[in-house]
Enzyme design. Structure first.
Site, PDB file in Angstrom:
ATOM      1  N   ASP A   1      43.958  27.565 -24.297  1.00  0.00           N
ATOM      2  CA  ASP A   1      44.197  27.707 -25.735  1.00  0.00           C
ATOM      3  C   ASP A   1      45.405  28.640 -25.892  1.00  0.00           C
ATOM      4  O   ASP A   1      46.073  28.983 -24.892  1.00  0.00           O
ATOM      5  CB  ASP A   1      42.946  28.203 -26.478  1.00  0.00           C
ATOM      6  CG  ASP A   1      42.604  29.663 -26.195  1.00  0.00           C
ATOM      7  OD1 ASP A   1      43.237  30.274 -25.297  1.00  0.00           O
ATOM      8  OD2 ASP A   1      41.702  30.205 -26.864  1.00  0.00           O
TER       9      ASP A   1
ATOM     10  N   CYS B   1      41.538  30.979 -21.377  1.00  0.00           N
ATOM     11  CA  CYS B   1      41.523  31.343 -22.800  1.00  0.00           C
ATOM     12  C   CYS B   1      41.558  32.870 -22.849  1.00  0.00           C
ATOM     13  O   CYS B   1      41.924  33.500 -21.860  1.00  0.00           O
ATOM     14  CB  CYS B   1      40.339  30.712 -23.546  1.00  0.00           C
ATOM     15  SG  CYS B   1      38.711  31.352 -23.147  1.00  0.00           S
ATOM     16  N   GLY B   2      41.201  33.459 -23.963  1.00  0.00           N
ATOM     17  CA  GLY B   2      41.282  34.914 -24.063  1.00  0.00           C
ATOM     18  C   GLY B   2      40.324  35.597 -23.105  1.00  0.00           C
ATOM     19  O   GLY B   2      40.702  36.492 -22.353  1.00  0.00           O
ATOM     20  N   THR B   3      39.073  35.159 -23.132  1.00  0.00           N
ATOM     21  CA  THR B   3      38.048  35.745 -22.272  1.00  0.00           C
ATOM     22  C   THR B   3      37.745  34.887 -21.045  1.00  0.00           C
ATOM     23  O   THR B   3      37.136  35.381 -20.092  1.00  0.00           O
ATOM     24  CB  THR B   3      36.718  35.878 -23.049  1.00  0.00           C
ATOM     25  OG1 THR B   3      36.349  34.565 -23.512  1.00  0.00           O
ATOM     26  CG2 THR B   3      36.854  36.814 -24.235  1.00  0.00           C
TER      27      THR B   3
ATOM     28  N   HIS C   1      29.207  27.760  -2.625  1.00  0.00           N
ATOM     29  CA  HIS C   1      27.783  27.561  -2.880  1.00  0.00           C
ATOM     30  C   HIS C   1      27.479  26.652  -4.074  1.00  0.00           C
ATOM     31  O   HIS C   1      26.426  26.013  -4.088  1.00  0.00           O
ATOM     32  CB  HIS C   1      27.101  28.918  -3.124  1.00  0.00           C
ATOM     33  CG  HIS C   1      26.966  29.733  -1.867  1.00  0.00           C
ATOM     34  ND1 HIS C   1      26.241  30.908  -1.815  1.00  0.00           N
ATOM     35  CD2 HIS C   1      27.461  29.545  -0.611  1.00  0.00           C
ATOM     36  CE1 HIS C   1      26.295  31.405  -0.582  1.00  0.00           C
ATOM     37  NE2 HIS C   1      27.048  30.589   0.170  1.00  0.00           N
ATOM     38  N   ASN C   2      28.351  26.636  -5.081  1.00  0.00           N
ATOM     39  CA  ASN C   2      28.054  25.850  -6.294  1.00  0.00           C
ATOM     40  C   ASN C   2      28.905  24.591  -6.393  1.00  0.00           C
ATOM     41  O   ASN C   2      28.767  23.833  -7.352  1.00  0.00           O
ATOM     42  CB  ASN C   2      28.273  26.682  -7.568  1.00  0.00           C
ATOM     43  CG  ASN C   2      27.712  28.084  -7.500  1.00  0.00           C
ATOM     44  OD1 ASN C   2      28.408  29.059  -7.760  1.00  0.00           O
ATOM     45  ND2 ASN C   2      26.451  28.191  -7.133  1.00  0.00           N
TER      46      ASN C   2
ATOM     47  N   ARG D   1      42.964  37.938 -21.473  1.00  0.00           N
ATOM     48  CA  ARG D   1      42.782  39.284 -22.017  1.00  0.00           C
ATOM     49  C   ARG D   1      41.875  40.124 -21.120  1.00  0.00           C
ATOM     50  O   ARG D   1      41.537  41.252 -21.466  1.00  0.00           O
ATOM     51  CB  ARG D   1      42.194  39.185 -23.430  1.00  0.00           C
ATOM     52  CG  ARG D   1      43.144  38.510 -24.414  1.00  0.00           C
ATOM     53  CD  ARG D   1      42.461  38.196 -25.734  1.00  0.00           C
ATOM     54  NE  ARG D   1      43.400  37.524 -26.645  1.00  0.00           N
ATOM     55  CZ  ARG D   1      43.031  36.897 -27.753  1.00  0.00           C
ATOM     56  NH1 ARG D   1      41.755  36.849 -28.114  1.00  0.00           N
ATOM     57  NH2 ARG D   1      43.927  36.316 -28.521  1.00  0.00           N
TER      58      ARG D   1
ATOM     59  N   HIS E   1      22.886  24.288  -0.071  1.00  0.00           N
ATOM     60  CA  HIS E   1      23.520  24.434  -1.387  1.00  0.00           C
ATOM     61  C   HIS E   1      23.636  23.097  -2.108  1.00  0.00           C
ATOM     62  O   HIS E   1      23.649  23.048  -3.329  1.00  0.00           O
ATOM     63  CB  HIS E   1      24.891  25.098  -1.242  1.00  0.00           C
ATOM     64  CG  HIS E   1      24.800  26.434  -0.586  1.00  0.00           C
ATOM     65  ND1 HIS E   1      24.148  27.499  -1.164  1.00  0.00           N
ATOM     66  CD2 HIS E   1      25.224  26.850   0.627  1.00  0.00           C
ATOM     67  CE1 HIS E   1      24.184  28.534  -0.344  1.00  0.00           C
ATOM     68  NE2 HIS E   1      24.835  28.166   0.753  1.00  0.00           N
TER      69      HIS E   1
ATOM     70  N   ARG F   1      20.680  22.515  -4.321  1.00  0.00           N
ATOM     71  CA  ARG F   1      20.722  23.311  -5.558  1.00  0.00           C
ATOM     72  C   ARG F   1      21.717  22.733  -6.546  1.00  0.00           C
ATOM     73  O   ARG F   1      21.465  22.710  -7.764  1.00  0.00           O
ATOM     74  CB  ARG F   1      21.048  24.770  -5.228  1.00  0.00           C
ATOM     75  CG  ARG F   1      19.922  25.407  -4.413  1.00  0.00           C
ATOM     76  CD  ARG F   1      20.372  26.613  -3.630  1.00  0.00           C
ATOM     77  NE  ARG F   1      19.285  27.083  -2.767  1.00  0.00           N
ATOM     78  CZ  ARG F   1      19.456  27.950  -1.774  1.00  0.00           C
ATOM     79  NH1 ARG F   1      20.659  28.431  -1.519  1.00  0.00           N
ATOM     80  NH2 ARG F   1      18.438  28.316  -1.040  1.00  0.00           N
TER      81      ARG F   1
HETATM   82  C1  RB5 Z   1      40.863  33.142 -29.245  1.00  0.00           C
HETATM   83  O1  RB5 Z   1      41.138  34.188 -30.147  1.00  0.00           O
HETATM   84  C2  RB5 Z   1      39.678  33.513 -28.377  1.00  0.00           C
HETATM   85  O2  RB5 Z   1      38.521  33.560 -29.134  1.00  0.00           O
HETATM   86  C3  RB5 Z   1      39.530  32.537 -27.245  1.00  0.00           C
HETATM   87  O3  RB5 Z   1      40.694  32.494 -26.501  1.00  0.00           O
HETATM   88  C4  RB5 Z   1      38.442  32.829 -26.241  1.00  0.00           C
HETATM   89  O4  RB5 Z   1      38.498  34.143 -25.817  1.00  0.00           O
HETATM   90  C5  RB5 Z   1      37.089  32.410 -26.599  1.00  0.00           C
HETATM   91  O5  RB5 Z   1      36.153  32.482 -25.796  1.00  0.00           O
END
Ligand code: RB5
Length: 153
Positions: A11, A68-70, A101-102, A112, A136, A139
């Site tokens: 994203d 993505c961000g997280t 394993h997965n 971020r 594995h 599983r």
């Molecule tokens: C975007 O602001 C943020 O929410 C997205 O990149 C992500 O971190 C969501 O999980």
């Protein structure tokens, strides 16, 4: 697994990290399919997750790498695609063992959360580690049975 093609996507928040991954794959001569996004303009992560993961389940790519961000939202979306086992990783050990394993076929990372240096180490170990199979496999089969709506108990 031999020569690999990697589907990459992000994203807007993950765009800089996805670009770093793209440059890394380019430099290493590893084939990739970049499903976008293609700029830091707002773009929803579920779209890129589905596009990249479809490339994996349709056999055009061997693995997907998503940012993505997280790393969390895009991994949640990726795991909704049938046939995908996505892992959101911030550390080397998890990125290695989720392949061993997965049999994870999708690595997700947060722009971020981790720096580019760590991210590229995770990419490297994820791409170059093979599934161990054996106990594995049983599983992983259970995970896929849940996806098919089967009861394990
Ligand atoms: C975007 O602001 C943020 O929410 C997205 O990149 C992500 O971190 C969501 O999980």
């Amino acid at each position: 697994m031999g020569v690999k093609t990697i589907a990459i996507g992000s994203d807007h928040a993950g765009y800089p990290l996805k670009e770093a991954v793209r440059a890394y794959l380019e430099e290493k001569g590893i084939g990739y399919i970049d499903v976008g996004c293609y700029s830091p303009k707002r773009f929803d992560y579920a779209i890129s997750a589905q596009k990249a993961c479809d490339k994996v389940v349709e056999g055009e790519a061997d693995l997907a790498i998503l940012c993505c961000g997280t790393g969390v939202g895009i991994s949640m979306a990726a795991n909704k695609v049938k046939g995908i086992r996505a892992c959101c990783c911030s550390d080397y050990f998890s990125a290695k063992y989720t392949r061993m394993h997965n049999d994870a076929n999708c690595l997700c990372m947060g722009d971020r959360v981790i720096g580019e240096g760590t991210a590229l180490e995770l990419v490297d170990v994820f791409i170059n580690t093979e599934f161990e199979g054996g106990r594995h496999q049983t599983r992983v089969d259970q995970i896929m049975a849940i996806e098919k709506g089967e009861k394990l108990y």
